[in-house]
Design an enzyme around this catalytic site. Sequence first.
Site, PDB file in Angstrom:
ATOM      1  N   CYS A  82       0.836  -1.203   0.000  1.00  0.00           N
ATOM      2  CA  CYS A  82       0.000   0.000   0.000  1.00  0.00           C
ATOM      3  C   CYS A  82       0.880   1.266   0.000  1.00  0.00           C
ATOM      4  CB  CYS A  82      -0.990  -0.051   1.147  1.00  0.00           C
ATOM      5  SG  CYS A  82      -2.426   0.977   0.822  1.00  0.00           S
ATOM      6  N   HIS A 175      -3.178  -5.062   1.754  1.00  0.00           N
ATOM      7  CA  HIS A 175      -2.489  -5.240   3.046  1.00  0.00           C
ATOM      8  C   HIS A 175      -2.409  -6.716   3.442  1.00  0.00           C
ATOM      9  CE1 HIS A 175      -2.197  -1.066   4.566  1.00  0.00           C
ATOM     10  NE2 HIS A 175      -3.217  -0.864   3.755  1.00  0.00           N
ATOM     11  N   GLU A 177      -0.569  -8.060   5.441  1.00  0.00           N
ATOM     12  CA  GLU A 177      -0.211  -8.184   6.868  1.00  0.00           C
ATOM     13  C   GLU A 177      -1.438  -8.103   7.773  1.00  0.00           C
ATOM     14  OE1 GLU A 177       0.003  -5.589   5.051  1.00  0.00           O
ATOM     15  OE2 GLU A 177      -0.163  -3.731   6.203  1.00  0.00           O
TER      16      GLU A 177
HETATM   17  N1  GLN Z   1      -3.406   6.434   0.811  1.00  0.00           N
HETATM   18  C1  GLN Z   1      -2.197   6.131   1.495  1.00  0.00           C
HETATM   19  C2  GLN Z   1      -1.023   6.884   0.894  1.00  0.00           C
HETATM   20  O1  GLN Z   1      -1.121   7.506  -0.070  1.00  0.00           O
HETATM   21  C3  GLN Z   1      -1.913   4.638   1.489  1.00  0.00           C
HETATM   22  C4  GLN Z   1      -2.950   3.926   2.312  1.00  0.00           C
HETATM   23  C5  GLN Z   1      -2.445   2.720   3.004  1.00  0.00           C
HETATM   24  O2  GLN Z   1      -1.247   2.444   3.097  1.00  0.00           O
HETATM   25  N2  GLN Z   1      -3.362   1.986   3.570  1.00  0.00           N
HETATM   26  O3  GLN Z   1       0.055   6.809   1.418  1.00  0.00           O
END
Ligand code: GLN
Length: 198
Positions: A82, A175, A177
């Site tokens: 992410c 995610h 994790e």
């Molecule tokens: N929207 C977040 C970002 O731009 C990422 C979201 C996340 O890691 N759950 O960093």
Amino acid sequence: MSARARIGVLALQGAFAAHCDVLQGLGVDTREVRLPHDLDECAALVMPGGESTTMSKLLETSELFDPIAKRIADGMPVFGTCAGMILLARTVMDGRDDQRSFDAIDIDVQRNAYGRQVDSFETDLTVQGQSEPLHAVFIRAPRIVRMGPSVTVLAEHDGTPVLVRSTTVMAASFHPELTNDDRVHRMFLGLVETAIKG
Ligand code: GLN
């Protein structure tokens, strides 16, 4: 894993503890990375979810950005989830102007880009090499909008890659994790083993 393969988890912000838990559950020696010297004995690095703009800033203030960039250039395996995927991308769309990324894998990503599902959604993915579907949690996830020929797609959602790899880099929009399933982490450990054997 070999005794050498201590895995660092970037612990400046975000969901780093969950990654440590999964890796420790797999018997891996982990190290929370907050300062440059924390990297020294790490054979690989995980970059967690969180807020990539904040992490980018903290990478500068902690003076970690350049040492991590050097280790990646020298072939250290990295896995970003992410926000971590955003940090590994070549180009970041809809980021802050001063946001930096490592250009570790040839993907361009757009932050918070899943249509109206901007907050979160869950879905089952078919993952290359896995017979059972993988439940995946997406939270304000980045979307891969371009990838180069050096990148292999391991899973897609609605025709968009969401789990990708190159020789030493893995990145997930979701995610792994946060679900009770360590298969994606095991895939990364496989990549680390191969990289260490060289
Ligand atoms: N929207 C977040 C970002 O731009 C990422 C979201 C996340 O890691 N759950 O960093």
